[in-house]
Design a protein around this motif. Structure first.
Motif, short mmCIF file in Angstrom:
data_model
loop_
_atom_site.label_atom_id
_atom_site.label_comp_id
_atom_site.label_asym_id
_atom_site.label_seq_id
_atom_site.Cartn_x
_atom_site.Cartn_y
_atom_site.Cartn_z
N VAL A 1 -50.26 -14.68 -27.04
CA VAL A 1 -49.31 -15.10 -26.01
C VAL A 1 -49.04 -16.60 -26.10
CG1 VAL A 1 -49.04 -15.39 -23.51
CG2 VAL A 1 -49.78 -13.21 -24.44
N PHE A 2 -50.08 -17.39 -26.23
CA PHE A 2 -49.87 -18.83 -26.29
C PHE A 2 -49.23 -19.25 -27.62
CE2 PHE A 2 -52.96 -18.83 -22.80
CZ PHE A 2 -52.19 -19.49 -21.87
N PHE B 1 -37.52 -21.32 -39.31
CA PHE B 1 -38.27 -20.11 -38.95
C PHE B 1 -39.67 -20.12 -39.56
CE2 PHE B 1 -39.44 -15.64 -39.70
CZ PHE B 1 -39.46 -15.21 -38.39
N LYS B 2 -39.77 -20.54 -40.83
CA LYS B 2 -41.09 -20.60 -41.47
C LYS B 2 -42.00 -21.60 -40.78
CE LYS B 2 -39.53 -19.28 -46.05
NZ LYS B 2 -39.23 -19.76 -47.41
N VAL B 3 -41.44 -22.77 -40.42
CA VAL B 3 -42.25 -23.79 -39.73
C VAL B 3 -42.68 -23.29 -38.36
CG1 VAL B 3 -42.17 -26.09 -38.70
CG2 VAL B 3 -41.31 -25.74 -41.01
N LEU B 4 -41.76 -22.68 -37.62
CA LEU B 4 -42.11 -22.16 -36.29
C LEU B 4 -43.18 -21.08 -36.40
CD1 LEU B 4 -38.66 -21.94 -34.48
CD2 LEU B 4 -40.51 -23.55 -34.04
N LEU B 5 -43.07 -20.23 -37.39
CA LEU B 5 -44.06 -19.17 -37.58
C LEU B 5 -45.43 -19.75 -37.91
CD1 LEU B 5 -43.92 -16.14 -37.36
CD2 LEU B 5 -43.58 -16.02 -39.81
N LYS B 6 -45.47 -20.75 -38.79
CA LYS B 6 -46.75 -21.38 -39.12
C LYS B 6 -47.36 -22.06 -37.91
CE LYS B 6 -45.83 -22.37 -43.97
NZ LYS B 6 -45.56 -23.44 -44.94
N GLU B 7 -46.53 -22.80 -37.15
CA GLU B 7 -47.05 -23.48 -35.96
C GLU B 7 -47.52 -22.48 -34.92
OE1 GLU B 7 -44.32 -26.30 -34.39
OE2 GLU B 7 -44.34 -27.52 -36.20
N GLY B 8 -46.75 -21.41 -34.71
CA GLY B 8 -47.16 -20.40 -33.75
C GLY B 8 -48.45 -19.71 -34.14
N ASN B 9 -48.59 -19.42 -35.43
CA ASN B 9 -49.84 -18.79 -35.90
C ASN B 9 -51.01 -19.74 -35.76
OD1 ASN B 9 -48.61 -16.39 -36.52
ND2 ASN B 9 -48.30 -16.89 -38.67
N ALA B 10 -50.79 -21.02 -36.04
CA ALA B 10 -51.88 -21.99 -35.90
C ALA B 10 -52.32 -22.11 -34.44
CB ALA B 10 -51.45 -23.35 -36.44
N VAL B 11 -51.35 -22.20 -33.54
CA VAL B 11 -51.69 -22.29 -32.11
C VAL B 11 -52.38 -21.01 -31.66
CG1 VAL B 11 -50.68 -22.39 -29.79
CG2 VAL B 11 -49.90 -23.96 -31.55
N ALA B 12 -51.90 -19.86 -32.12
CA ALA B 12 -52.53 -18.60 -31.74
C ALA B 12 -53.96 -18.53 -32.23
CB ALA B 12 -51.72 -17.43 -32.30
N ALA B 13 -54.20 -18.95 -33.46
CA ALA B 13 -55.56 -18.91 -34.00
C ALA B 13 -56.48 -19.85 -33.24
CB ALA B 13 -55.54 -19.27 -35.49
N VAL B 14 -56.01 -21.06 -32.98
CA VAL B 14 -56.84 -22.02 -32.24
C VAL B 14 -57.14 -21.50 -30.83
CG1 VAL B 14 -56.83 -24.33 -31.20
CG2 VAL B 14 -56.16 -24.03 -33.59
N CYS B 15 -56.12 -20.98 -30.15
CA CYS B 15 -56.33 -20.45 -28.80
C CYS B 15 -57.27 -19.25 -28.81
CB CYS B 15 -55.00 -20.08 -28.15
SG CYS B 15 -54.00 -21.48 -27.67
N ALA B 16 -57.14 -18.39 -29.80
CA ALA B 16 -58.02 -17.21 -29.86
C ALA B 16 -59.47 -17.62 -30.10
CB ALA B 16 -57.53 -16.27 -30.96
N VAL B 17 -59.69 -18.53 -31.03
CA VAL B 17 -61.07 -18.96 -31.32
C VAL B 17 -61.66 -19.68 -30.12
CG1 VAL B 17 -62.45 -20.50 -32.77
CG2 VAL B 17 -60.76 -19.00 -33.81
#
Length: 168
Positions: free
Chosen positions: A84-85, A138-154
């Motif tokens: 979500v984040f 789109f690629k940059v947004l996807l990478k940033e979103g995945n990075a934020v998601a991974a950090v928030c999940a951990v």
């Protein structure tokens, strides 16, 4: 009965309705767009806060109702919160990036027009540029979103587990 040119021209040039004019006057103001931007972010923040509290209350219910606490609800809750984040960060970054990309795109197309490109070549180049720019964004947004998601999940997982160990 034949319509005269005068009758057809007067019917096609009807003034727009008053409500349309008022709407266009309101939407042409910068403060209107700022208010809409703030309202959308407030709605996103409010809904994410409500979602966060509901996921945490679900996790608390799962943790307290089971006789032997498992780590599966913590994993599930942290993955959901991270997703979500991550999605919210992508939406926020897109809201900032799209106007900037449009300005850059317009500048490049105008520069190509100044350098003497024909209209046909300009259209072809503009389509290529549009595809490349939006693909890159789109690629940059996807990478940033995945990075934020991974950090928030951990972080969420370790915070939930730490909270569990503090309560035991």
């Amino acid at each position: 009965m034949v319509d005269s040119p005068r009758a057809s021209s007067s019917s096609s040039s009807l003034p727009p309705p008053r409500s349309y004019l008022i709407f266009m006057r309101i939407m042409s103001k910068r403060r209107t767009w700022v208010c809409l931007f703030v309202a959308v972010y407030a709605i996103l923040l409010s809904s994410s806060w409500n979602f966060l509290t509901s996921v945490l209350s679900w996790y608390k219910l799962q943790y307290t109702s089971s006789p032997s606490p498992s780590r599966i609800p913590a994993v599930y809750a942290s993955v959901v919160l991270g997703a979500v984040f991550g999605a919210m960060s992508m939406v926020a970054a897109a809201a900032v990036a799209v106007p900037a990309v449009m300005v850059i795109w317009i500048s490049v197309v105008v520069l190509l027009a100044f350098f003497g490109k024909s209209r046909r070549d300009l259209v072809v180049e503009a389509r290529k540029i549009t595809r490349e720019v939006f693909g890159f964004v789109f690629k940059v947004l996807l990478k940033e979103g995945n990075a934020v998601a991974a950090v928030c999940a951990v972080l969420g997982y370790f915070l939930l587990i730490r909270k569990d160990f503090d309560s035991v």
